[in-house]
Motif scaffolding. Structure first.
Motif, PDB file in Angstrom:
ATOM      1  N   THR A 178       0.633  -1.375  -0.071  1.00  0.00           N
ATOM      2  CA  THR A 178      -0.162   0.051  -0.051  1.00  0.00           C
ATOM      3  C   THR A 178       0.697   0.903   0.275  1.00  0.00           C
ATOM      4  O   THR A 178       2.435   1.980   0.116  1.00  0.00           O
ATOM      5  CB  THR A 178      -0.650  -0.286   1.263  1.00  0.00           C
ATOM      6  OG1 THR A 178      -0.215   0.046   2.679  1.00  0.00           O
ATOM      7  CG2 THR A 178      -2.000  -1.438   1.188  1.00  0.00           C
ATOM      8  N   PRO A 216      -6.674   6.160   4.011  1.00  0.00           N
ATOM      9  CA  PRO A 216      -7.836   5.796   3.276  1.00  0.00           C
ATOM     10  C   PRO A 216      -6.814   5.099   2.069  1.00  0.00           C
ATOM     11  O   PRO A 216      -5.407   5.257   1.483  1.00  0.00           O
ATOM     12  CB  PRO A 216      -7.796   7.328   2.428  1.00  0.00           C
ATOM     13  CG  PRO A 216      -7.377   8.255   3.019  1.00  0.00           C
ATOM     14  CD  PRO A 216      -6.947   8.313   4.056  1.00  0.00           C
ATOM     15  N   ASP A 245      -6.698   1.481   5.202  1.00  0.00           N
ATOM     16  CA  ASP A 245      -5.442   0.793   5.325  1.00  0.00           C
ATOM     17  C   ASP A 245      -5.583  -0.084   6.690  1.00  0.00           C
ATOM     18  O   ASP A 245      -6.056   0.387   7.535  1.00  0.00           O
ATOM     19  CB  ASP A 245      -4.167   0.600   5.629  1.00  0.00           C
ATOM     20  CG  ASP A 245      -2.772  -0.038   5.661  1.00  0.00           C
ATOM     21  OD1 ASP A 245      -2.913  -0.651   6.631  1.00  0.00           O
ATOM     22  OD2 ASP A 245      -1.927  -0.073   4.419  1.00  0.00           O
ATOM     23  N   ASP A 287      -7.807   2.773  -1.631  1.00  0.00           N
ATOM     24  CA  ASP A 287      -8.163   2.333  -3.069  1.00  0.00           C
ATOM     25  C   ASP A 287      -7.538   0.904  -3.577  1.00  0.00           C
ATOM     26  O   ASP A 287      -6.096   1.023  -4.122  1.00  0.00           O
ATOM     27  CB  ASP A 287      -8.860   3.450  -3.967  1.00  0.00           C
ATOM     28  CG  ASP A 287      -9.532   3.257  -4.843  1.00  0.00           C
ATOM     29  OD1 ASP A 287      -9.289   2.442  -5.938  1.00  0.00           O
ATOM     30  OD2 ASP A 287     -10.899   2.569  -5.148  1.00  0.00           O
ATOM     31  N   GLU A 288      -8.512   0.392  -4.172  1.00  0.00           N
ATOM     32  CA  GLU A 288      -7.617  -0.979  -5.624  1.00  0.00           C
ATOM     33  C   GLU A 288      -6.693  -0.310  -5.764  1.00  0.00           C
ATOM     34  O   GLU A 288      -5.322  -1.510  -6.413  1.00  0.00           O
ATOM     35  CB  GLU A 288      -8.948  -1.385  -5.697  1.00  0.00           C
ATOM     36  CG  GLU A 288      -8.701  -2.931  -6.655  1.00  0.00           C
ATOM     37  CD  GLU A 288      -9.649  -3.947  -6.995  1.00  0.00           C
ATOM     38  OE1 GLU A 288      -9.353  -4.621  -7.825  1.00  0.00           O
ATOM     39  OE2 GLU A 288     -10.862  -3.826  -6.564  1.00  0.00           O
ATOM     40  N   GLY A 329     -14.115  -1.514   4.225  1.00  0.00           N
ATOM     41  CA  GLY A 329     -13.983   0.024   4.012  1.00  0.00           C
ATOM     42  C   GLY A 329     -12.952  -0.193   3.037  1.00  0.00           C
ATOM     43  O   GLY A 329     -11.855  -0.312   2.589  1.00  0.00           O
ATOM     44  N   ASN A 330     -12.826   1.000   2.692  1.00  0.00           N
ATOM     45  CA  ASN A 330     -11.292   2.020   1.493  1.00  0.00           C
ATOM     46  C   ASN A 330     -10.556   2.243   2.639  1.00  0.00           C
ATOM     47  O   ASN A 330     -10.363   4.141   2.883  1.00  0.00           O
ATOM     48  CB  ASN A 330     -12.016   2.497   0.094  1.00  0.00           C
ATOM     49  CG  ASN A 330     -12.970   1.985  -0.339  1.00  0.00           C
ATOM     50  OD1 ASN A 330     -12.211   1.087  -0.995  1.00  0.00           O
ATOM     51  ND2 ASN A 330     -14.052   2.787  -1.408  1.00  0.00           N
ATOM     52  N   LEU A 380     -11.210  -4.075   1.373  1.00  0.00           N
ATOM     53  CA  LEU A 380     -11.757  -2.840   0.858  1.00  0.00           C
ATOM     54  C   LEU A 380     -13.288  -2.822   0.398  1.00  0.00           C
ATOM     55  O   LEU A 380     -13.946  -2.446   0.274  1.00  0.00           O
ATOM     56  CB  LEU A 380     -10.918  -2.775  -0.235  1.00  0.00           C
ATOM     57  CG  LEU A 380      -9.338  -2.467  -0.279  1.00  0.00           C
ATOM     58  CD1 LEU A 380      -8.745  -2.390  -1.203  1.00  0.00           C
ATOM     59  CD2 LEU A 380      -9.451  -1.202   1.045  1.00  0.00           C
ATOM     60  N   GLU A 381     -14.159  -4.329   0.217  1.00  0.00           N
ATOM     61  CA  GLU A 381     -14.529  -4.636  -0.264  1.00  0.00           C
ATOM     62  C   GLU A 381     -15.287  -4.807   0.868  1.00  0.00           C
ATOM     63  O   GLU A 381     -17.286  -4.065   0.501  1.00  0.00           O
ATOM     64  CB  GLU A 381     -15.006  -6.293  -0.971  1.00  0.00           C
ATOM     65  CG  GLU A 381     -16.262  -6.587  -1.646  1.00  0.00           C
ATOM     66  CD  GLU A 381     -15.988  -7.603  -2.108  1.00  0.00           C
ATOM     67  OE1 GLU A 381     -17.786  -8.292  -2.889  1.00  0.00           O
ATOM     68  OE2 GLU A 381     -15.111  -8.150  -2.859  1.00  0.00           O
TER      69      GLU A 381
END
Length: 283
Positions: free
Chosen positions: A225, A253, A247, A255-256, A244-245, A240-241
């Protein structure tokens, strides 16, 4: 739809037969499913999924020769078929062709990760691959241990013979005591050498930096990350799915699209596994 683009009656019939085969398979009527897929293959022999579906039926019946035949046909039609490479790998392992079986499973794993890293099949393939590599290591480790033991015994015998040749029993008792001490030291040194040679085959702990921070298992497909923390790809994607978005460790914050393959750790893991095959054991 134009007449040229319209599916032929054979194509429609083959697809209906595939659906029938799927229904029979779900009811564990594998013989009937095989018959349906075979009819579909007869009508449309260039559709790879018909071959892999039939191979799956043969797999459930433990008919590994037919599994191999159907999978090889499917791969000729579609070299990117995850299921075909996977089941071919399993069939080869059944014949104890470890090298070729592992090669096919690795191919299936690479293709599966590229298509859908969160797929249940990726985990299933990894488990099969890890088991195969562990069994391969176990077989090689047993042979290696036998070879080391035989070599150690030969060296001990040689040292004993050297001792008696260099220090015949006619020498004084004090001198023989010193010779015995020297011989004992040589045997202890020999024992240390062979223990060191066997260390790689003795299970221990996997270093923390080679393990996912969430699962604590050795990495398979590590990603890093922006905050510098590495995770197993499927695990962080699931987080993440469903959570939540962000670490999960730094809470930053995330994102994929920000995940980057950690090739350095991946290479380090592979190097560790190459030297310590026992680490492939998953249970």
């Amino acid at each position: 739809m134009s007449p040229i683009a319209a599916p032929s009656s054979a194509t429609k019939q083959a697809e209906l037969l595939r659906q029938d085969g799927n229904l029979y398979f779900n009811k564990e009527r594998f013989g009937a499913a095989i018959d349906a897929y075979t009819e579909a293959i007869t009508l449309c022999p260039n559709v790879p999924v018909y071959w892999t579906n039939r191979a799956l039926c043969h797999r459930r019946r433990n008919d590994w020769t037919k599994v191999e035949e159907d999978c090889r046909k499917a791969i000729k039609l579609d070299g990117s078929s995850v299921k075909a490479h996977y089941m071919l790998g399993l069939a080869l392992l059944e014949r104890e062709e470890f090298a070729e079986g592992i090669k096919e499973l690795e191919k299936a794993l690479d293709l599966g990760r590229g298509a859908n890293p969160k797929s249940y099949m990726v985990e299933e393939i990894w488990q099969a691959l890890a088991k195969a590599k562990y069994l391969k290591w176990e077989d090689e480790s047993t042979k290696h241990a036998c070879e080391l033991q035989s070599l150690k015994e030969a060296c001990e015998t040689a040292l004993e013979e050297k001792h008696f040749l260099d220090f015949p029993q006619t020498e004084t008792e004090g001198f023989l005591d010193e010779a015995a001490k020297s011989n004992l030291q040589e045997l202890k040194a020999l024992d240390r050498v062979f223990k060191k040679a066997a260390e790689a085959d003795i299970p221990s702990e996997v270093p923390d930096y080679l393990c996912c921070k969430i699962t604590l298992d050795i990495f398979r497909d590590p990603v890093i990350t922006p905050s510098g923390v590495s995770y197993e790809r499927a695990v962080i994607l699931n987080h993440l799915e469903k959570v939540g978005n962000f670490d999960p460790i730094t809470r930053e914050p995330l994102d994929e699209s920000q995940l980057i393959p950690n090739l350095a750790i991946k290479e380090a893991v592979q190097a560790f596994l190459d030297e310590h095959g026992w680490a492939y054991k998953t249970d």
